[in-house]
Design an enzyme around this catalytic site. Structure first.
Site, PDB file in Angstrom:
ATOM      1  N   HIS A   1      43.325  81.953   7.879  1.00 28.10           N
ATOM      2  CA  HIS A   1      43.956  81.027   8.833  1.00 28.10           C
ATOM      3  C   HIS A   1      43.040  79.925   9.331  1.00 28.10           C
ATOM      4  CE1 HIS A   1      47.655  83.436   9.593  1.00 28.10           C
ATOM      5  NE2 HIS A   1      46.864  84.447   9.266  1.00 28.10           N
TER       6      HIS A   1
ATOM      7  N   LYS B   1      48.437  73.019  22.919  1.00 27.54           N
ATOM      8  CA  LYS B   1      47.778  73.877  21.928  1.00 27.54           C
ATOM      9  C   LYS B   1      46.435  74.253  22.515  1.00 27.54           C
ATOM     10  CE  LYS B   1      48.061  70.372  18.924  1.00 27.54           C
ATOM     11  NZ  LYS B   1      48.532  70.822  17.654  1.00 27.54           N
ATOM     12  N   ARG B   2      45.711  75.179  21.875  1.00 30.38           N
ATOM     13  CA  ARG B   2      44.366  75.481  22.365  1.00 30.38           C
ATOM     14  C   ARG B   2      43.531  74.201  22.424  1.00 30.38           C
ATOM     15  NH1 ARG B   2      42.979  81.003  22.943  1.00 30.38           N
ATOM     16  NH2 ARG B   2      40.941  80.157  23.520  1.00 30.38           N
TER      17      ARG B   2
ATOM     18  N   LYS C   1      40.981  69.523  17.369  1.00 33.82           N
ATOM     19  CA  LYS C   1      42.379  69.165  17.660  1.00 33.82           C
ATOM     20  C   LYS C   1      42.468  67.816  18.390  1.00 33.82           C
ATOM     21  CE  LYS C   1      43.731  74.072  17.928  1.00 33.82           C
ATOM     22  NZ  LYS C   1      44.827  74.300  16.955  1.00 33.82           N
TER      23      LYS C   1
ATOM     24  N   THR D   1      51.680  75.254  13.953  1.00 36.09           N
ATOM     25  CA  THR D   1      53.047  75.769  14.010  1.00 36.09           C
ATOM     26  C   THR D   1      53.794  75.156  15.190  1.00 36.09           C
ATOM     27  OG1 THR D   1      52.074  77.687  15.104  1.00 36.09           O
ATOM     28  CG2 THR D   1      52.727  77.970  12.815  1.00 36.09           C
TER      29      THR D   1
ATOM     30  N   LYS E   1      57.853  73.650  15.817  1.00 36.77           N
ATOM     31  CA  LYS E   1      58.757  73.908  16.952  1.00 36.77           C
ATOM     32  C   LYS E   1      59.279  72.596  17.515  1.00 36.77           C
ATOM     33  CE  LYS E   1      55.914  77.905  17.772  1.00 36.77           C
ATOM     34  NZ  LYS E   1      54.680  78.381  18.426  1.00 36.77           N
TER      35      LYS E   1
HETATM   36  C1  26W Z   1      36.736  85.331  15.493  1.00 40.36           C
HETATM   37  C2  26W Z   1      37.388  84.492  16.455  1.00 40.36           C
HETATM   38  C3  26W Z   1      38.619  83.900  15.883  1.00 40.36           C
HETATM   39  C4  26W Z   1      39.819  84.248  16.442  1.00 40.36           C
HETATM   40  C5  26W Z   1      40.973  83.705  15.927  1.00 40.36           C
HETATM   41  C6  26W Z   1      38.547  83.039  14.838  1.00 40.36           C
HETATM   42  C7  26W Z   1      39.683  82.496  14.329  1.00 40.36           C
HETATM   43  C8  26W Z   1      40.893  82.827  14.869  1.00 40.36           C
HETATM   44  C9  26W Z   1      42.164  82.287  14.289  1.00 40.36           C
HETATM   45  C10 26W Z   1      42.038  82.184  12.810  1.00 40.36           C
HETATM   46  C11 26W Z   1      42.540  81.008  14.914  1.00 40.36           C
HETATM   47  C12 26W Z   1      43.964  80.633  14.652  1.00 40.36           C
HETATM   48  O1  26W Z   1      44.816  80.974  15.422  1.00 40.36           O
HETATM   49  N1  26W Z   1      44.204  79.891  13.580  1.00 40.36           N
HETATM   50  C13 26W Z   1      45.466  79.195  13.461  1.00 40.36           C
HETATM   51  O2  26W Z   1      46.371  79.956  12.698  1.00 40.36           O
HETATM   52  C14 26W Z   1      47.649  79.345  12.686  1.00 40.36           C
HETATM   53  C15 26W Z   1      48.594  80.265  11.959  1.00 40.36           C
HETATM   54  O3  26W Z   1      48.296  80.319  10.604  1.00 40.36           O
HETATM   55  C16 26W Z   1      47.580  77.969  12.061  1.00 40.36           C
HETATM   56  O4  26W Z   1      48.838  77.367  12.160  1.00 40.36           O
HETATM   57  C17 26W Z   1      46.533  77.110  12.762  1.00 40.36           C
HETATM   58  O5  26W Z   1      46.372  75.890  12.096  1.00 40.36           O
HETATM   59  C18 26W Z   1      45.219  77.843  12.834  1.00 40.36           C
HETATM   60  O6  26W Z   1      44.281  77.124  13.612  1.00 40.36           O
END
Ligand code: 26W
Length: 836
Positions: free
Chosen positions: A377, A568-569, A574, A676, A680
């Site tokens: 992701h 968003k975060r 971003k 995503t 929406k």
């Molecule tokens: C290790 C810490 C950590 C925690 C969460 C690293 C990375 C993440 C996720 C991968 C972050 C995340 O939410 N990624 C998002 O995933 C969505 C669903 O696929 C995508 O639509 C977003 O672009 C992506 O940033």
């Protein structure tokens, strides 16, 4: 009891204790159920004024109806002995459950009617529900949408996650700064969960391994001297859309074993011995609020292993109820790993098969590789998880041995494929060598899976060419794309009831389960009454959003303005910063009297910053300071309004996306895996201003170039222009950018906080700025001006709005899940037994 009677009981066939007549789905039965729970179970009397108890009583009434269907779904899966998929995820960002359950059981109108008769306000009562915020953002919410679609498609898919006591922190602002508050979401109880202590599992930590010879002379590894923790499951029902199916999300809670440390105990250290209980229960205490950079904390690795081990043991336990060996296992089971977070499952599955169930390495590895599939992701290198070998050794010694063995065998394969290429061996090794050797979890995930997928077309392409290039060369067939989606039940039918009714009145209601049918709206696009209703509904939704903004931010949004939203975060990639720079530019224009053909704008920005991410937190402060100046400057009036929306979360988005005109998707190209939120907004008739990044590209393909506001460098251009990127030059050559920088540098927005935004200024001017904010400034500003002009042409805007919505069919998670199923899972659909 006398013995004869006991004998009689033993020989009597056991009655089905669960056999009950079906519960009514009419308003009388609902009212009856509600009153029963309110008055008997919860013990409320006529003096009770709180909305919490009506919420709880209604939830229990609805839950009963789910329960009947839940069992019938389970029986149908059991009887068919069907193949199943397990979605392993450290995050499930479920949001609220009550109104979604009513929608999926087709009870919404009935309940509304019943409540009307009782003089209760259903909306107010639904709003008292706490969000289940067990996720950070995109990845966690995606998992929730996936579950909804699997239940709707009647796919036997079960989610496995952690039952965090504290979910995603709550955010409030003090003097414009983000302050984090704990989210003790379970405090008032959770009517949607069912504890299942009978399926408790035991999880090992620490200790050491030793070889022992069995009676048959076989050598076996024993992992002993461990400090064990119990995993207690809590099940949450996941209803499909009006189809009788209810799937399961199983969340594990950590609990102490009752074994006290006897040495401590006997030496009089009673409280120290009990303390151990405490530390066991810490494992599922809190969700880690980082969404992009790994912090290497031991507790996080504990969480990951705890989820992996509990879930795998649970699946194996259920398998062995009906099978006495593992030959068929890979044909009947699939684990989908949601990013690398649950990747330790691969080693844990090997351990369970070999050490606990006596399989050989070869057999175990064959089964494991045919069972595990991995979804990536993120493209950010800092988000790729690595765990120090040392930490692994002390916490999970047996797992480290297995990882070393996987790596040794894998590197042999690499050496065969590229003889003599030692550099490649070093690059591809699961263990990164160096002063602090690390386990690269993404590489373990690729080596141990039969499928590796990205979440949008561009993202998958970039993975193959960049991060995972070596692996793609070795196993091209493992790699595939699965473009994300969102569930149209929550994100259109549920959150936008007026639009749902208009669409259904126009094309029937099949679109809720087959979103591609929205295309049928095309024939109405030029019909006056349809267009008028479309516009009217957008206005109503904007008013609802304006009310919420007024209530939470104390800023007045007028609905004849353009509602421009980025939620968003908060992250540098971003580029909320680019957005606020545009706001400053608009402010400068107004101050300079440059307001010919002006379009009034209300800019809303919301999102949480990771608590340790200083630059993201400073961005929030900047947004708030700019908002303060703009909103209080009498020269500005309604021409421009700015608000920061605190504590952005799932339930907030359910109000925000229907009321938005313009969706901001402005990441540096090549950095947002998919996005995503963009989907929406589109579904609800917002237009996008965006870069060619993630799923924006596919959104633009669906709506057509004329209905998408494109700007900025492409991912390729970003990479090729890095070496000669010169933001100082760009600033010098562009009056508007120069003016924005001057406002920042003279401290216009921080008159009483000198120097506060220096890091932001430095970042923009840095030739090594990873996010290249200055590079896209000009093109962003120009495109925003096109947006403003387009908005003035009411007719054109409405057409574009309708086209966006009717083109969103591809972005239903129903389509996404069908593709996962076709290419990765190969499950048969199974209908639940009807409730009768
Ligand atoms: C290790 C810490 C950590 C925690 C969460 C690293 C990375 C993440 C996720 C991968 C972050 C995340 O939410 N990624 C998002 O995933 C969505 C669903 O696929 C995508 O639509 C977003 O672009 C992506 O940033």
């Amino acid at each position: 009891m006398n013995n004869n009677f006991k004998m009689m009981l033993k020989s009597k066939p056991v009655k089905d204790l669960t056999a009950l007549p079906a519960l009514g789905m009419d308003d009388k039965s609902i009212t009856q159920g509600f009153r029963h729970y309110y008055s008997h179970t919860l013990g409320r009397d006529r003096n009770c004024k709180s909305t919490h108890y009506p919420y709880k009583a209604l939830s229990l009434t609805i839950r009963d109806r789910l329960m009947e269907r839940w069992k019938n779904t389970h029986y149908a899966y059991q009887d068919q002995d069907c193949k199943r998929t397990y979605y392993l995820s450290l995050e499930f960002l479920m949001g609220r459950t009550l109104s979604n359950s009513m929608l999926n059981l087709d009870l919404h109108d009935t309940v509304q009617q019943a409540f009307y008769k009782m003089g209760l306000d259903l909306e107010e009562i639904s709003d008292t529900e706490q969000d289940a915020g067990l996720g950070n953002g995109g990845l966690g919410r995606l998992a929730a949408c996936f579950l909804d679609s699997c239940a709707t498609l009647q796919l036997p898919v079960k989610g496995y996650g952690l039952r965090y006591e504290y979910g995603m922190f709550r955010q409030h602002l003090e003097n414009g700064f983000q302050i984090e508050d704990t989210d003790h979401w379970l405090l008032d109880g959770n009517p949607w969960e069912l504890e299942r202590p009978e399926y408790t599992q035991r999880i090992k930590f620490g200790g050491y391994t030793e070889f022992r010879q069995s009676h048959e002379g076989q050598f076996k590894v024993h992992w002993t001297g461990t400090r064990d923790v119990l995993a207690v499951p809590y099940d949450i029902p996941i209803p499909g859309f009006q189809n009788g199916t209810v799937n399961t999300l199983r969340l594990w809670k950590a609990a102490a074993t009752d074994e006290f440390d006897l040495n401590e105990f006997n030496s009089g250290s009673y409280t120290e011995a009990v303390e151990e209980k405490n530390s066991a229960e810490h494992i599922t205490m809190v969700l880690y609020p980082n969404d992009s950079s790994e912090n290497g904390k031991e507790l996080r690795l504990r969480q990951q292993y705890f989820l992996a081990s509990a879930s795998l043991q649970d699946v194996i336990r259920e398998w062995l109820v009906h099978h006495d060996n593992f030959t068929q296992f890979a044909d009947k089971n699939c684990f989908q790993l949601n990013d690398t977070h649950p990747t330790i499952s691969i080693a844990e599955f090997m351990r369970l098969l070999m050490d606990e169930h006596d399989l050989s390495w070869e057999d175990a590895w064959t089964i494991s590789c045919k069972t595990m599939a991995y979804t990536n992701h993120t493209l950010l290198p800092e988000a790729l998880e690595k765990w120090s070998v040392h930490l692994f050794d002390s916490l999970l010694p047996r797992l480290l041995e297995i990882i070393h063995e996987i790596n040794a065998r894998f590197l042999k394969q690499v050496a065969m494929h590229w003889p003599g290429d030692t550099e490649r061996l070093r690059r591809m090794s699961i263990i990164e060598e160096g002063p602090i050797p690390q386990v690269r979890m993404a590489y373990l995930a690729i080596v141990g899976s039969f499928s590796v997928n990205g979440v949008a077309a561009l993202h998958t392409r970039l993975l193959k060419r960049g991060l995972f290039k070596d692996f793609y060369q070795l196993w091209p067939d493992k790699f595939n794309n699965k473009t994300n989606g969102v569930t149209p039940r929550r994100w259109l039918a549920g959150c936008n009831p007026q639009l749902r009714n208009l669409i259904t009145d126009t094309i029937g209601d099949k679109w809720i389960k087959d979103l591609s049918q929205l295309k049928k709206l095309k024939k109405s696009i030029n019909k006056k009454s349809f267009r008028n209703q479309w516009q009217k509904i957008k206005q109503n939704n904007k008013q609802k959003l304006a009310d919420l903004v007024h209530q939470t931010c104390n800023v007045e949004f007028k609905t004849d303005s353009l509602f421009d939203v980025q939620v968003k975060r908060i992250h540098e990639y971003k580029r909320q910063l680019l957005n606020i720079m545009h706001v400053i530019h608009l402010y400068n224009r107004i101050k300079a009297g440059d307001t010919k053909n002006w379009t009034n704008r209300c800019v809303l920005i919301g999102g949480k910053a990771a608590p340790g991410y200083a630059m993201a937190k400073l961005t929030i402060k900047l947004i708030n300071n700019v908002a303060d100046v703009v909103n209080n400057d009498p020269d500005i009036g309604d021409l421009l309004k700015v608000a920061f929306f605190p504590n952005y979360c799932v339930s907030a988005m359910e109000v925000i996306c229907p009321g938005t005109d313009l969706s901001e998707q402005v990441s540096t190209a090549g950095k947002e895996a998919s996005g995503t939120g963009n989907m929406k907004f589109m579904m609800n008739g917002a237009l996008t201003i965006g870069t060619l990044d993630g799923a924006n590209i596919e959104i633009r393909e669906e709506v057509g170039d004329d209905n998408f506001f494109l700007f900025g460098l492409t991912a390729e251009e970003v990479e090729t222009s890095r070496s000669h990127y010169n933001p100082l030059q760009l600033i010098q050559d562009d009056t508007d950018l120069r003016n924005v920088m001057r406002m920042l540098e003279t401290g216009y927005f921080n008159q009483f906080e000198p120097g506060l935004f220096d890091p932001v200024i430095q970042a923009i001017k840095n030739p090594h700025d990873l996010w290249m904010t200055a590079a896209d400034f000009r093109s962003y500003i120009d495109t925003q001006e096109q947006v403003s002009q387009a908005y003035q042409d009411n007719k054109r805007w409405t057409t574009m709005s309708i086209i966006n919505s009717l083109s969103s069919g591809k972005f239903s998670t129903d389509r996404t899940m069908q593709e996962y199923n076709r290419d990765i899972w190969n499950l048969e659909t199974v209908a639940a037994y009807p409730v009768e």
